[in-house]
Scaffold this motif. Structure first.
Motif, mmCIF file in Angstrom:
data_model
loop_
_atom_site.group_PDB
_atom_site.id
_atom_site.type_symbol
_atom_site.label_atom_id
_atom_site.label_comp_id
_atom_site.label_asym_id
_atom_site.label_seq_id
_atom_site.Cartn_x
_atom_site.Cartn_y
_atom_site.Cartn_z
ATOM 1 N N GLN A 1 0.830 -1.210 0.000
ATOM 2 C CA GLN A 1 0.000 0.000 0.000
ATOM 3 C C GLN A 1 0.858 1.251 0.000
ATOM 4 O O GLN A 1 0.527 2.242 -0.666
ATOM 5 C CB GLN A 1 -0.940 -0.026 1.203
ATOM 6 C CG GLN A 1 -2.024 -1.087 1.084
ATOM 7 C CD GLN A 1 -2.718 -1.375 2.394
ATOM 8 O OE1 GLN A 1 -2.160 -1.149 3.472
ATOM 9 N NE2 GLN A 1 -3.936 -1.893 2.318
ATOM 10 N N ARG A 2 1.968 1.214 0.703
ATOM 11 C CA ARG A 2 2.896 2.350 0.705
ATOM 12 C C ARG A 2 3.477 2.560 -0.686
ATOM 13 O O ARG A 2 3.537 3.690 -1.191
ATOM 14 C CB ARG A 2 3.992 2.099 1.737
ATOM 15 C CG ARG A 2 5.258 2.924 1.600
ATOM 16 C CD ARG A 2 5.085 4.396 1.827
ATOM 17 N NE ARG A 2 4.676 4.744 3.167
ATOM 18 C CZ ARG A 2 4.596 6.004 3.606
ATOM 19 N NH1 ARG A 2 4.895 7.014 2.797
ATOM 20 N NH2 ARG A 2 4.197 6.274 4.835
ATOM 21 N N GLU A 3 3.907 1.471 -1.321
ATOM 22 C CA GLU A 3 4.574 1.578 -2.619
ATOM 23 C C GLU A 3 3.615 1.958 -3.739
ATOM 24 O O GLU A 3 4.051 2.432 -4.797
ATOM 25 C CB GLU A 3 5.285 0.260 -2.941
ATOM 26 C CG GLU A 3 6.480 -0.009 -2.026
ATOM 27 C CD GLU A 3 7.165 -1.325 -2.315
ATOM 28 O OE1 GLU A 3 6.510 -2.214 -2.920
ATOM 29 O OE2 GLU A 3 8.349 -1.471 -1.946
ATOM 30 N N THR A 4 2.324 1.751 -3.548
ATOM 31 C CA THR A 4 1.330 2.128 -4.560
ATOM 32 C C THR A 4 0.602 3.419 -4.189
ATOM 33 O O THR A 4 -0.481 3.707 -4.711
ATOM 34 C CB THR A 4 0.308 0.992 -4.778
ATOM 35 O OG1 THR A 4 -0.274 0.617 -3.523
ATOM 36 C CG2 THR A 4 0.977 -0.222 -5.400
ATOM 37 N N SER A 5 1.211 4.171 -3.258
ATOM 38 C CA SER A 5 0.707 5.501 -2.878
ATOM 39 C C SER A 5 -0.714 5.476 -2.324
ATOM 40 O O SER A 5 -1.497 6.404 -2.547
ATOM 41 C CB SER A 5 0.774 6.458 -4.089
ATOM 42 O OG SER A 5 2.101 6.581 -4.558
ATOM 43 N N LYS A 6 -1.037 4.405 -1.586
ATOM 44 C CA LYS A 6 -2.367 4.281 -1.002
ATOM 45 C C LYS A 6 -2.377 4.546 0.505
ATOM 46 O O LYS A 6 -3.406 4.364 1.159
ATOM 47 C CB LYS A 6 -2.926 2.885 -1.281
ATOM 48 C CG LYS A 6 -3.176 2.600 -2.755
ATOM 49 C CD LYS A 6 -3.703 1.183 -2.957
ATOM 50 C CE LYS A 6 -3.933 0.892 -4.443
ATOM 51 N NZ LYS A 6 -4.375 -0.514 -4.655
ATOM 52 N N THR A 7 -1.229 4.974 1.048
ATOM 53 C CA THR A 7 -1.105 5.130 2.497
ATOM 54 C C THR A 7 -2.211 5.990 3.092
ATOM 55 O O THR A 7 -2.897 5.583 4.025
ATOM 56 C CB THR A 7 0.270 5.726 2.862
ATOM 57 O OG1 THR A 7 1.295 4.791 2.508
ATOM 58 C CG2 THR A 7 0.359 6.007 4.357
ATOM 59 N N ASP B 1 7.829 11.491 5.995
ATOM 60 C CA ASP B 1 6.719 10.559 5.791
ATOM 61 C C ASP B 1 5.906 10.408 7.073
ATOM 62 O O ASP B 1 4.666 10.358 7.034
ATOM 63 C CB ASP B 1 7.234 9.190 5.352
ATOM 64 C CG ASP B 1 7.715 9.177 3.907
ATOM 65 O OD1 ASP B 1 7.317 10.068 3.146
ATOM 66 O OD2 ASP B 1 8.507 8.275 3.558
ATOM 67 N N GLU C 1 3.862 13.532 7.502
ATOM 68 C CA GLU C 1 2.733 13.589 6.572
ATOM 69 C C GLU C 1 1.536 12.814 7.122
ATOM 70 O O GLU C 1 0.402 13.303 7.101
ATOM 71 C CB GLU C 1 3.133 13.012 5.216
ATOM 72 C CG GLU C 1 1.982 13.003 4.210
ATOM 73 C CD GLU C 1 2.314 12.291 2.924
ATOM 74 O OE1 GLU C 1 1.812 12.724 1.866
ATOM 75 O OE2 GLU C 1 3.061 11.279 2.973
#
Length: 249
Positions: free
Chosen positions: A131-137, A178, A181
């Motif tokens: 989820q982090r790597e696909t910008s879904k955080t 991060d 954010e």
């Protein structure tokens, strides 16, 4: 004004011998300007509460059942935690969400039960590496906050802990930017839902490989009010360094 909190989650670690570490921690902090919490296994909770009595350290549970009582073999209610001496309980930890399939609705019910019993609910949120790597955080965090945090939440009964799943026990830590954010985002979500006064009173903890050597940097990040610490909370010497770093942050 929200209080800083250094919370230690012993997870499934510790027998009677481990109580000596709690005794050492209590000796190190007979008083403190911050809140210090240890969540030992349920088998140690009552004895742990006796050890920390009249010190600045308190104890909590690692999970609770949403129901008050009944046919729930192996489960522990929030009232039972209170009876054992707990002042808080962790709910929604990623290891509960993943290992036991707990969904947001379950976490919310457990948090509500804790609040109803008069103890703080430490609600955990966090994303996976994928989820982090696909910008879904932020989408994941928003969904978990909306679904897991009860409507009756206040600065007195709620703590939110951001624990990126991929950082727990791995030694990997998000960048400070991060972390900021996500913590800023959580604060904004709480503001939108509960209003500024409540949002500003809820402590936000960071968790995920917090150690003596990185605690000071993490505590310097805006909107980080403390930490939920795993492995480094098992030894009084390590956890004391983290507590002291938070005291001066």
């Amino acid at each position: 004004m929200r209080r800083k909190l250094a919370a230690g989650n012993w997870k499934m670690n510790g027998t009677s011998a481990a109580l000596s570490e709690l005794e050492a921690l209590a000796r190190n902090f007979p008083s403190s300007d911050i809140d210090i919490l240890i969540c030992p296994p349920a088998t140690l909770l009552h004895r742990a509460a006796g050890i920390v009595r009249e010190t600045s350290v308190s104890v909590g549970g690692q999970d609770c059942q949403a129901a008050v009582s009944g046919a729930h073999t192996g489960d522990i209610s929030a009232d039972m935690l209170v009876d054992a001496g707990a002042s808080a309980v962790i709910v929604g930890h990623s290891e509960r969400r993943e290992d036991h399939g707990e969904q947001n609705e379950t976490v919310r019910a457990k948090a509500s039960a804790a609040m109803g019993a008069g103890i703080k609910a430490i609600v955990c949120v966090g994303e996976s590496l994928e989820q982090r790597e696909t910008s879904k955080t932020l989408d994941v965090i928003a969904d978990q906050i909306a679904g897991s945090v009860p409507d009756q939440s206040t600065g007195d009964n709620l703590v939110v802990a951001y624990e990126p799943i991929w950082a727990i026990g791995t030694g990997k830590v998000p960048s400070l930017s991060d972390i900021q954010e996500v913590h800023d985002f959580i604060r904004t979500l709480l503001d939108q839902r509960f209003g500024k006064e409540t949002a500003q009173s809820v402590p936000l903890l960071y968790g995920g490989s917090v150690k003596p050597d990185n605690a000071s940097d993490i505590f310097g990040v805006p909107n980080v009010d403390g930490a939920l610490v795993g492995g480094a909370s098992l030894k009084a010497s390590d956890f004391s360094v983290i507590v002291k770093a938070l005291e001066v942050a």
